[in-house]
Design a protein around this motif. Sequence first.
Motif, PDB file in Angstrom:
ATOM      1  N   ARG A 199     -10.882 -18.180  -4.356  1.00  0.00           N
ATOM      2  CA  ARG A 199      -9.782 -17.072  -4.298  1.00  0.00           C
ATOM      3  C   ARG A 199      -9.925 -15.617  -4.389  1.00  0.00           C
ATOM      4  NH1 ARG A 199      -7.354 -19.277  -0.181  1.00  0.00           N
ATOM      5  NH2 ARG A 199      -7.013 -21.093  -0.305  1.00  0.00           N
ATOM      6  N   ILE A 200     -10.907 -15.798  -5.691  1.00  0.00           N
ATOM      7  CA  ILE A 200     -10.931 -14.213  -6.453  1.00  0.00           C
ATOM      8  C   ILE A 200     -11.583 -13.081  -5.352  1.00  0.00           C
ATOM      9  CG2 ILE A 200     -13.423 -13.301  -7.867  1.00  0.00           C
ATOM     10  CD1 ILE A 200     -13.035 -15.663 -10.050  1.00  0.00           C
ATOM     11  N   PRO A 201     -12.423 -13.235  -3.932  1.00  0.00           N
ATOM     12  CA  PRO A 201     -12.598 -12.954  -3.546  1.00  0.00           C
ATOM     13  C   PRO A 201     -11.755 -11.409  -2.347  1.00  0.00           C
ATOM     14  CG  PRO A 201     -14.336 -14.040  -2.780  1.00  0.00           C
ATOM     15  CD  PRO A 201     -13.585 -14.465  -3.466  1.00  0.00           C
ATOM     16  N   LEU A 202      -9.823 -12.661  -2.313  1.00  0.00           N
ATOM     17  CA  LEU A 202      -9.231 -12.413  -1.729  1.00  0.00           C
ATOM     18  C   LEU A 202      -8.452 -11.742  -2.839  1.00  0.00           C
ATOM     19  CD1 LEU A 202      -8.492 -15.650   0.325  1.00  0.00           C
ATOM     20  CD2 LEU A 202      -8.908 -13.581   1.233  1.00  0.00           C
ATOM     21  N   LEU A 203      -8.999 -12.179  -4.179  1.00  0.00           N
ATOM     22  CA  LEU A 203      -7.861 -11.104  -5.593  1.00  0.00           C
ATOM     23  C   LEU A 203      -8.056  -9.798  -5.316  1.00  0.00           C
ATOM     24  CD1 LEU A 203      -5.803 -10.756  -7.912  1.00  0.00           C
ATOM     25  CD2 LEU A 203      -7.371 -12.106  -8.899  1.00  0.00           C
ATOM     26  N   PHE A 204      -9.851  -9.374  -5.254  1.00  0.00           N
ATOM     27  CA  PHE A 204     -10.099  -8.545  -4.841  1.00  0.00           C
ATOM     28  C   PHE A 204      -9.279  -7.208  -3.908  1.00  0.00           C
ATOM     29  CE2 PHE A 204     -13.870  -9.778  -7.753  1.00  0.00           C
ATOM     30  CZ  PHE A 204     -13.698  -8.827  -8.693  1.00  0.00           C
ATOM     31  N   VAL A 205      -9.298  -8.353  -2.748  1.00  0.00           N
ATOM     32  CA  VAL A 205      -8.838  -7.654  -1.639  1.00  0.00           C
ATOM     33  C   VAL A 205      -7.096  -7.018  -2.030  1.00  0.00           C
ATOM     34  CG1 VAL A 205      -8.405  -7.431   0.877  1.00  0.00           C
ATOM     35  CG2 VAL A 205     -10.518  -8.684   0.081  1.00  0.00           C
ATOM     36  N   GLY A 240      -5.539   1.356  -2.767  1.00  0.00           N
ATOM     37  CA  GLY A 240      -5.265   2.332  -1.244  1.00  0.00           C
ATOM     38  C   GLY A 240      -4.305   2.428  -1.018  1.00  0.00           C
ATOM     39  N   ILE A 241      -3.035   2.066  -1.603  1.00  0.00           N
ATOM     40  CA  ILE A 241      -1.362   2.232  -0.688  1.00  0.00           C
ATOM     41  C   ILE A 241      -1.457   3.250  -1.608  1.00  0.00           C
ATOM     42  CG2 ILE A 241       0.698   1.830  -0.378  1.00  0.00           C
ATOM     43  CD1 ILE A 241      -0.099  -1.364   0.633  1.00  0.00           C
ATOM     44  N   MET A 242      -1.428   3.296  -3.282  1.00  0.00           N
ATOM     45  CA  MET A 242      -0.734   4.518  -4.038  1.00  0.00           C
ATOM     46  C   MET A 242      -1.690   5.586  -4.267  1.00  0.00           C
ATOM     47  SD  MET A 242      -0.635   2.232  -7.385  1.00  0.00           S
ATOM     48  CE  MET A 242      -2.479   2.381  -8.046  1.00  0.00           C
ATOM     49  N   ILE A 243      -2.742   5.459  -3.125  1.00  0.00           N
ATOM     50  CA  ILE A 243      -3.457   6.485  -2.999  1.00  0.00           C
ATOM     51  C   ILE A 243      -3.430   7.309  -2.238  1.00  0.00           C
ATOM     52  CG2 ILE A 243      -6.339   7.510  -2.417  1.00  0.00           C
ATOM     53  CD1 ILE A 243      -7.284   5.188  -4.464  1.00  0.00           C
ATOM     54  N   LEU A 244      -2.872   6.479  -0.796  1.00  0.00           N
ATOM     55  CA  LEU A 244      -2.020   7.304   0.259  1.00  0.00           C
ATOM     56  C   LEU A 244      -0.988   7.313  -0.106  1.00  0.00           C
ATOM     57  CD1 LEU A 244      -2.616   4.176   2.365  1.00  0.00           C
ATOM     58  CD2 LEU A 244      -4.172   6.651   2.499  1.00  0.00           C
ATOM     59  N   MET A 245       0.006   6.861  -0.479  1.00  0.00           N
ATOM     60  CA  MET A 245       1.672   7.603  -1.031  1.00  0.00           C
ATOM     61  C   MET A 245       1.126   8.835  -2.551  1.00  0.00           C
ATOM     62  SD  MET A 245       3.847   5.993   0.767  1.00  0.00           S
ATOM     63  CE  MET A 245       4.747   6.198  -0.399  1.00  0.00           C
ATOM     64  N   ARG A 246       0.099   8.983  -2.412  1.00  0.00           N
ATOM     65  CA  ARG A 246       0.104  10.003  -3.825  1.00  0.00           C
ATOM     66  C   ARG A 246       0.120  11.427  -2.586  1.00  0.00           C
ATOM     67  NH1 ARG A 246       0.567  13.818  -5.932  1.00  0.00           N
ATOM     68  NH2 ARG A 246      -0.336  14.259  -8.838  1.00  0.00           N
ATOM     69  N   SER A 295      -1.445 -16.973 -11.649  1.00  0.00           N
ATOM     70  CA  SER A 295      -2.516 -16.804 -12.614  1.00  0.00           C
ATOM     71  C   SER A 295      -3.455 -15.909 -12.116  1.00  0.00           C
ATOM     72  CB  SER A 295      -3.260 -18.239 -13.169  1.00  0.00           C
ATOM     73  OG  SER A 295      -2.293 -19.009 -13.862  1.00  0.00           O
ATOM     74  N   PHE A 296      -4.025 -16.340 -10.902  1.00  0.00           N
ATOM     75  CA  PHE A 296      -4.991 -15.378 -10.380  1.00  0.00           C
ATOM     76  C   PHE A 296      -4.365 -13.898 -10.313  1.00  0.00           C
ATOM     77  CE2 PHE A 296      -6.733 -19.637  -9.196  1.00  0.00           C
ATOM     78  CZ  PHE A 296      -7.910 -19.487  -9.023  1.00  0.00           C
ATOM     79  N   THR A 297      -2.900 -13.296 -10.074  1.00  0.00           N
ATOM     80  CA  THR A 297      -2.585 -12.273 -10.012  1.00  0.00           C
ATOM     81  C   THR A 297      -2.672 -11.746 -11.113  1.00  0.00           C
ATOM     82  OG1 THR A 297      -0.608 -12.630 -10.713  1.00  0.00           O
ATOM     83  CG2 THR A 297      -0.910 -13.455  -8.210  1.00  0.00           C
ATOM     84  N   ALA A 303       2.973 -10.998  -5.103  1.00  0.00           N
ATOM     85  CA  ALA A 303       3.407 -11.462  -3.296  1.00  0.00           C
ATOM     86  C   ALA A 303       1.822 -11.914  -2.629  1.00  0.00           C
ATOM     87  CB  ALA A 303       3.662  -9.974  -2.782  1.00  0.00           C
ATOM     88  N   PHE A 304       0.772 -11.062  -3.003  1.00  0.00           N
ATOM     89  CA  PHE A 304      -0.259 -11.510  -1.657  1.00  0.00           C
ATOM     90  C   PHE A 304      -0.915 -12.653  -2.127  1.00  0.00           C
ATOM     91  CE2 PHE A 304      -5.027 -11.507  -0.837  1.00  0.00           C
ATOM     92  CZ  PHE A 304      -4.719 -11.146   0.527  1.00  0.00           C
ATOM     93  N   VAL A 305      -1.008 -12.534  -3.361  1.00  0.00           N
ATOM     94  CA  VAL A 305      -1.477 -14.373  -3.455  1.00  0.00           C
ATOM     95  C   VAL A 305      -1.074 -15.527  -3.415  1.00  0.00           C
ATOM     96  CG1 VAL A 305      -2.618 -15.228  -5.537  1.00  0.00           C
ATOM     97  CG2 VAL A 305      -3.239 -12.805  -5.249  1.00  0.00           C
ATOM     98  N   ALA A 306       0.699 -15.482  -4.504  1.00  0.00           N
ATOM     99  CA  ALA A 306       1.617 -16.623  -4.764  1.00  0.00           C
ATOM    100  C   ALA A 306       2.194 -16.091  -3.410  1.00  0.00           C
ATOM    101  CB  ALA A 306       2.759 -15.954  -6.331  1.00  0.00           C
ATOM    102  N   LEU A 307       2.726 -15.522  -2.836  1.00  0.00           N
ATOM    103  CA  LEU A 307       3.468 -16.073  -1.639  1.00  0.00           C
ATOM    104  C   LEU A 307       2.590 -16.005  -0.482  1.00  0.00           C
ATOM    105  CD1 LEU A 307       5.965 -15.661  -0.138  1.00  0.00           C
ATOM    106  CD2 LEU A 307       6.607 -13.920   0.199  1.00  0.00           C
ATOM    107  N   ASN A 308       1.536 -15.349   0.197  1.00  0.00           N
ATOM    108  CA  ASN A 308       0.987 -15.449   1.380  1.00  0.00           C
ATOM    109  C   ASN A 308      -0.135 -16.720   1.182  1.00  0.00           C
ATOM    110  OD1 ASN A 308      -0.170 -14.854   3.797  1.00  0.00           O
ATOM    111  ND2 ASN A 308      -1.532 -12.806   3.000  1.00  0.00           N
ATOM    112  N   LEU A 309      -1.409 -16.675   0.490  1.00  0.00           N
ATOM    113  CA  LEU A 309      -1.641 -17.545  -0.008  1.00  0.00           C
ATOM    114  C   LEU A 309      -1.386 -19.056  -0.060  1.00  0.00           C
ATOM    115  CD1 LEU A 309      -4.841 -15.581  -2.015  1.00  0.00           C
ATOM    116  CD2 LEU A 309      -4.989 -15.809   0.873  1.00  0.00           C
ATOM    117  N   LEU A 310       0.042 -18.840  -1.590  1.00  0.00           N
ATOM    118  CA  LEU A 310       0.314 -20.731  -1.150  1.00  0.00           C
ATOM    119  C   LEU A 310       1.270 -20.694   0.194  1.00  0.00           C
ATOM    120  CD1 LEU A 310       0.110 -21.896  -4.039  1.00  0.00           C
ATOM    121  CD2 LEU A 310       2.867 -20.975  -4.237  1.00  0.00           C
TER     122      LEU A 310
END
Length: 252
Positions: free
Chosen positions: A30-36, A43-49, A114-116, A71-78
Amino acid sequence: MPAPLAARARLFPALAAVYRAQLSRARVARIPLLFVATFQSVGIMILMRGVVDGGNEARSVVAGSSVLVVAFVALNLLAQYFGQLRASGGLDHYATLPVPPAAVVLGAAAAYASFTVPGTAVTAVMGSALFQLPMAHLWILLAVIPLSGAALAGLGAALGLLAPRQELATLCGQLGMSAALLLGVLPAARMPQVVSYVRDLLPSTYGVEALARSFDGQPDWWVICADLGVCAGVAVVSLAAATWAYRRAAVR
């Protein structure tokens, strides 16, 4: 005479054992997915800037992007994990163990949540620097992460356990994360009224609101506590629903 069965494990020792097992099992995968997830939010924040200059909209973007990691980790991955566990027959293994169903659900949910923590903290700090927001009250993440994570993890576990097929569990997790992205990151003031009602139904909304209000010069702590209280209430309900879904799936 048959030997008597061992006593059923108590909730908290069993929960701690499941949490440690899930944490060590998911650490490498899961650590590589956490980096993603973190890079996605940054990236979303940079675009919204390029669209948002500051003010309330900037607070919403930073808060929504930070909670999006949860949400990505706790909702999607779980949701994907429990869907795969049900499809592969892995629930049979847990069903044979003398542990309460709530310990299995809570332990897995706590491990994934915890990974979040590092990704959410990095996103909040980078977003605050990008939009020049004050960081004095970022300690509120200590409450936002576990409460939002518990609410979303319970929802993700329930979706994964109730979905009749593994592919549907993955689809539900992806749709839930997309809802957290669209309804959490985009400023609420620019949404149609009907969409704002849907936004109020999303558990992560109240974590986003609590974090966004903490960027004010003088935050209204009563309102922030009310938002966190809603998160806590939804977390209890969603985790209870996930426990019921686990019992239902384990006996089939």
